[in-house]
Design a protein around this motif. Structure first.
Motif, PDB file in Angstrom:
ATOM      1  N   ASP A 166      20.730 111.191   3.181  1.00 24.74           N
ATOM      2  CA  ASP A 166      20.544 110.228   2.085  1.00 24.74           C
ATOM      3  C   ASP A 166      20.425 108.801   2.621  1.00 24.74           C
ATOM      4  OD1 ASP A 166      20.473 112.033   0.115  1.00 24.74           O
ATOM      5  OD2 ASP A 166      22.529 111.685  -0.617  1.00 24.74           O
ATOM      6  N   ARG A 170      17.171 106.459   2.039  1.00 21.05           N
ATOM      7  CA  ARG A 170      17.237 105.203   1.269  1.00 21.05           C
ATOM      8  C   ARG A 170      16.837 104.016   2.136  1.00 21.05           C
ATOM      9  NH1 ARG A 170      22.397 107.286  -1.214  1.00 21.05           N
ATOM     10  NH2 ARG A 170      21.575 108.527  -2.928  1.00 21.05           N
ATOM     11  N   LYS A 254      18.779  99.295   4.662  1.00 22.38           N
ATOM     12  CA  LYS A 254      19.725  98.751   3.678  1.00 22.38           C
ATOM     13  C   LYS A 254      20.018  97.289   4.005  1.00 22.38           C
ATOM     14  CE  LYS A 254      21.844 102.864   1.959  1.00 22.38           C
ATOM     15  NZ  LYS A 254      23.069 103.429   1.444  1.00 22.38           N
ATOM     16  N   GLN A 289      19.365 102.761  -5.074  1.00 20.11           N
ATOM     17  CA  GLN A 289      20.570 102.711  -4.207  1.00 20.11           C
ATOM     18  C   GLN A 289      20.236 102.338  -2.766  1.00 20.11           C
ATOM     19  OE1 GLN A 289      23.109 106.192  -4.664  1.00 20.11           O
ATOM     20  NE2 GLN A 289      22.399 106.459  -6.738  1.00 20.11           N
ATOM     21  N   VAL A 290      19.468 101.273  -2.627  1.00 14.68           N
ATOM     22  CA  VAL A 290      19.078 100.880  -1.266  1.00 14.68           C
ATOM     23  C   VAL A 290      19.966  99.783  -0.683  1.00 14.68           C
ATOM     24  CG1 VAL A 290      16.652 101.564  -1.425  1.00 14.68           C
ATOM     25  CG2 VAL A 290      17.312  99.271  -2.147  1.00 14.68           C
TER      26      VAL A 290
END
Ligand code: NAD
Length: 346
Positions: A166, A170, A254, A289-290
């Motif tokens: 995940d 992301r 991110k 959701q980065v």
């Protein structure tokens, strides 16, 4: 999956083809009959190695630490042992780390042999495997030893993205949104309309969005291969993101998402960008959701930037947004940037 091909015209008259939506197992059809060496990392080999074409494989440890001259020297020795000659071919199968290593070693081995990539992460499909930059790190500086050289082909098979963690997935999404923000408001709207499919890693949706992002990057690098002008726009969010990444070990994408938010805030403060647009993009970042889960101390990041950039002068090129899809580069003093960061973090 709908196959899309993006052709990059190179200044030396050749070209490089990037395929989005292609089954990676068709790679054998792009390779010579002999003299091929495959470079990959252990994770990719463990998942996909059973379907690799029948050539010798060199597998490196996963992760950034493998991007070193020591790794390159080891690979060169193995290539010599495998009898790879000047007409040899290097196939990189992996993410940005493997593509950087494979592209670099292919460019220097016997002064250059042909190479191609199967690009296996979202970040490398959207960004790392297009544009001809291949580099490794020195002890203290990232990508400081490298060459500009384009692979003959890049295969992007979005079905391979289903096995990414995940966090890695992301991280790549952030670079996809970045491409839209700097150059293509239509792509931004498409991402907003298809967040569900994106979160579910729908291969068809991803193939289309990634092909569009690759075309944008290809257009930019064709006009500015050596980063003298427009290519700088691709650094949107990276000055601040990179500093945060170094301080907090946040995944690259991110950290860049955080850097982009700060760059948009700075753009609002300077009167270039509208607050409503910033809110629109932050909402998208939250849905995808980065953003990093860690809280980032602006004072620490400001200190890092001043420390890192001291050697390169008092001013840097900073990428601002005017509208979604429209970025520009302007000179900014380190004091002003650090001052903004301290203010925005309180
Ligand atoms: N050359 C360029 O223009 C350029 C541009 C952007 C980034 N980069 C470089 O790219 C690197 C980051 O790339 P990345 O994010 O792809 O990291 P990565 O190559 O380290 O891959 C991330 C992780 O995912 C694993 N992995 C790869 N493909 C997988 C798959 N399909 N399924 C499951 N796991 C898989 C890898 O083993 C690794 O653990 C950095 O070194 C950066 O400097 C280069």
């Amino acid at each position: 999956m709908g196959l899309e091909t993006i052709l990059i015209k190179l200044q030396d008259g050749g070209d490089s083809s990037i395929f989005s939506g292609m089954d990676w197992r068709s790679v054998a059809g792009f390779l010579p009959q002999s003299g091929v060496i495959i470079i990959t990392d252990h994770n990719v080999r463990d998942i996909y190695g059973g379907d690799f074409p029948p050539f010798p494989v060199i597998s490196v440890l996963p992760g950034e630490k493998s991007k070193s001259l020591e790794t390159i020297a080891g690979i060169v020795e193995e290539m010599l042992k495998a009898g790879i000659g000047r007409d040899g071919f290097v196939l990189g199968i992996g993410g940005g780390v493997v593509c950087d290593i494979a592209g670099f070693v292919a460019s220097v081995y016997m002064r250059g042999v042909r190479f191609g990539f199967v690009s296996t992460t979202l970040l490398s499909q959207v960004d790392a495997s297009t544009g001809g930059k291949n580099g490794v790190n020195s002890k203290d500086a990232k990508n400081i030893i490298g060459v500009f050289n384009n692979p003959g082909f890049v295969i992007c098979d979005q079905a391979m993205l289903k096995t990414l963690s995940d966090d890695e997935y992301r991280s790549g999404l952030s670079e996809l949104v970045k491409t839209a923000l700097i150059k293509d408001s239509g792509l931004l709207s498409l991402i907003e309309e298809h967040t569900e499919e994106i979160i579910n890693r729908d291969t068809q949706t991803l193939a289309t969005l990634i092909a569009r992002a690759i075309s944008i990057k290809a257009g930019i690098v064709e006009s500015d291969m050596r980063e003298k002008g427009e290519r700088r726009l691709l650094n949107f969010g990276h000055t601040l993101g990179h500093a945060a990444e170094l301080e907090y070990s946040v995944p690259h994408g991110k950290a860049v998402a955080w850097g982009m938010l700060q760059a948009m805030l700075f753009s609002v403060e300077k009167g270039f960008f509208k607050m409503e647009e910033l809110e629109r993009v932050s909402a998208l970042f939250r849905r995808l959701q980065v953003l990093p889960v860690q809280s980032i101390d602006h004072e620490i990041v400001a200190g890092r930037i001043i420390y890192d950039k001291k050697r390169t002068g008092k001013e840097i090129n900073f990428i601002f947004l005017e509208n979604p899809g429209n970025a520009f580069s302007a000179r900014v003093s380190l004091e002003e940037l650090a001052g903004f960061l301290m203010k925005s973090g309180t």
